[in-house]
Motif scaffolding. Structure first.
Motif, short mmCIF file in Angstrom:
data_model
loop_
_atom_site.label_atom_id
_atom_site.label_comp_id
_atom_site.label_asym_id
_atom_site.label_seq_id
_atom_site.Cartn_x
_atom_site.Cartn_y
_atom_site.Cartn_z
N LYS A 12 0.83 -1.21 0.00
CA LYS A 12 0.00 0.00 0.00
C LYS A 12 0.86 1.26 0.00
CE LYS A 12 -4.05 -1.87 2.42
NZ LYS A 12 -4.83 -1.79 3.66
N LYS A 13 1.92 1.24 0.82
CA LYS A 13 2.79 2.41 0.92
C LYS A 13 3.49 2.68 -0.41
CE LYS A 13 6.97 3.94 3.31
NZ LYS A 13 8.23 3.46 2.75
N MET A 14 4.07 1.63 -0.99
CA MET A 14 4.80 1.81 -2.25
C MET A 14 3.85 2.18 -3.39
SD MET A 14 7.53 -1.32 -1.95
CE MET A 14 8.50 -0.88 -3.38
N TRP A 15 2.67 1.60 -3.38
CA TRP A 15 1.68 1.92 -4.41
C TRP A 15 1.26 3.39 -4.30
CZ3 TRP A 15 0.24 -0.48 -8.68
CH2 TRP A 15 -0.93 -0.07 -9.34
N GLY A 16 1.05 3.83 -3.06
CA GLY A 16 0.68 5.23 -2.82
C GLY A 16 1.78 6.18 -3.23
N HIS A 41 -5.75 -4.68 -7.00
CA HIS A 41 -7.15 -4.70 -7.46
C HIS A 41 -8.08 -5.21 -6.35
CE1 HIS A 41 -10.51 -5.04 -10.17
NE2 HIS A 41 -10.67 -6.30 -9.81
N ARG A 42 -7.68 -6.30 -5.70
CA ARG A 42 -8.51 -6.86 -4.62
C ARG A 42 -8.62 -5.92 -3.43
NH1 ARG A 42 -5.66 -11.24 -6.39
NH2 ARG A 42 -4.21 -11.19 -4.65
N LEU A 43 -7.55 -5.16 -3.19
CA LEU A 43 -7.58 -4.21 -2.08
C LEU A 43 -8.36 -2.95 -2.44
CD1 LEU A 43 -3.87 -4.46 -0.85
CD2 LEU A 43 -5.91 -5.26 0.36
N GLY A 44 -8.66 -2.78 -3.72
CA GLY A 44 -9.42 -1.61 -4.15
C GLY A 44 -8.60 -0.35 -4.14
N LEU A 45 -7.28 -0.47 -4.30
CA LEU A 45 -6.43 0.72 -4.31
C LEU A 45 -6.66 1.50 -5.59
CD1 LEU A 45 -3.13 -0.82 -2.88
CD2 LEU A 45 -4.93 0.40 -1.67
N SER A 46 -6.40 2.79 -5.53
CA SER A 46 -6.71 3.70 -6.63
C SER A 46 -5.79 3.49 -7.82
CB SER A 46 -6.57 5.14 -6.15
OG SER A 46 -5.20 5.42 -5.90
N ALA A 57 -9.27 11.83 -5.81
CA ALA A 57 -9.86 11.52 -7.11
C ALA A 57 -10.26 10.05 -7.16
CB ALA A 57 -8.87 11.82 -8.23
N ALA A 58 -9.47 9.19 -6.51
CA ALA A 58 -9.79 7.76 -6.50
C ALA A 58 -11.06 7.51 -5.71
CB ALA A 58 -8.64 6.96 -5.89
N LYS A 59 -11.25 8.27 -4.63
CA LYS A 59 -12.46 8.11 -3.84
C LYS A 59 -13.67 8.60 -4.64
CE LYS A 59 -10.22 8.43 0.65
NZ LYS A 59 -10.04 9.21 1.87
N ALA A 60 -13.45 9.61 -5.49
CA ALA A 60 -14.55 10.13 -6.30
C ALA A 60 -14.85 9.20 -7.48
CB ALA A 60 -14.20 11.52 -6.82
N ASP A 61 -13.85 8.47 -7.97
CA ASP A 61 -14.04 7.57 -9.11
C ASP A 61 -15.05 6.46 -8.84
OD1 ASP A 61 -12.40 8.97 -10.75
OD2 ASP A 61 -10.69 7.60 -10.61
N PRO A 62 -14.99 5.78 -7.69
CA PRO A 62 -15.95 4.70 -7.51
C PRO A 62 -17.40 5.16 -7.50
CG PRO A 62 -14.15 4.48 -5.94
CD PRO A 62 -13.99 5.79 -6.64
#
Length: 191
Positions: A12-16, A41-46, A57-62
């Motif tokens: 999560k940290k590296m992806w962020g 994808h399974r974690l639902g990361l942006s 923006a990721a929170k607004a996308d879903p």
């Protein structure tokens, strides 16, 4: 490799931070790039666009994504309307009962009308051959034995011809004469 809490947090940290799936896989070790993508994808990361703004923006996308799904739901309704329109289909079905009925499994089959489409010479040859047939079971069939079925498979009287096959064909010479007829001769007999 298992996804421990520590590995998931590092992911999560590296992806962020915007690191690629390949970079994350190398850092974690024992995991492929595709495994990282699957876990993201399974974690639902942006789908990262940058930094903190991407998280918003990721929170607004879903939220907009479910609305297209809601729009997709009315689309099947027009599809059901045409499905209702083919009311003439039951009319065509009313003509189908004139055709053969479907016989449930385990019931004996009625006499097959295909015999009238076969020339009398070929039928006579098949009758003579079937008297000489080896009458083998399914388990005895090989690539060299005629696979022409005789009788009703639901009875004990069912067997396969078993005589030597014609080269390149699944049947003996007599059964090839019945099975592989020229198209024009079949058309002539129907008229």
């Amino acid at each position: 490799m298992s996804w421990t809490d520590e590995r998931v947090e590092l992911l999560k940290k590296m992806w962020g931070e915007g690191q690629s799936a390949s970079q994350i896989a190398k850092e974690l070790g024992g995991v492929t790039r595709n495994a990282v993508i699957g876990k993201v994808h399974r974690l639902g990361l942006s789908n990262r666009a940058g930094s903190g703004a991407s998280a918003a923006a990721a929170k607004a996308d879903p939220k907009p994504k479910p609305t297209p799904k809601a729009k997709a739901e009315p689309k099947p309704q027009p599809k059901t309307e045409p499905a209702i329109k083919p009311a003439p289909a039951p009319e065509t079905k009313s003509t189908l009962p004139a055709r053969k009925q479907i016989i449930p499994a385990g019931q004996p089959l009625p006499p097959q009308p295909s015999a009238n489409e076969i020339s009398p010479e070929a039928l006579a040859k098949v009758n003579e051959i079937e008297k000489k047939a080896k009458k083998i079971s399914l388990m005895e069939l090989t690539e060299r034995t005629c696979k022409w079925p005789v009788g009703d498979p639901a009875t004990d009287n069912f067997w396969f011809c078993g005589l030597p096959v014609q080269q390149g064909k699944p049947y003996c010479e007599a059964h090839v004469g019945v099975a592989f007829q020229p198209m024009s001769s079949r058309r002539d007999r129907r008229r």
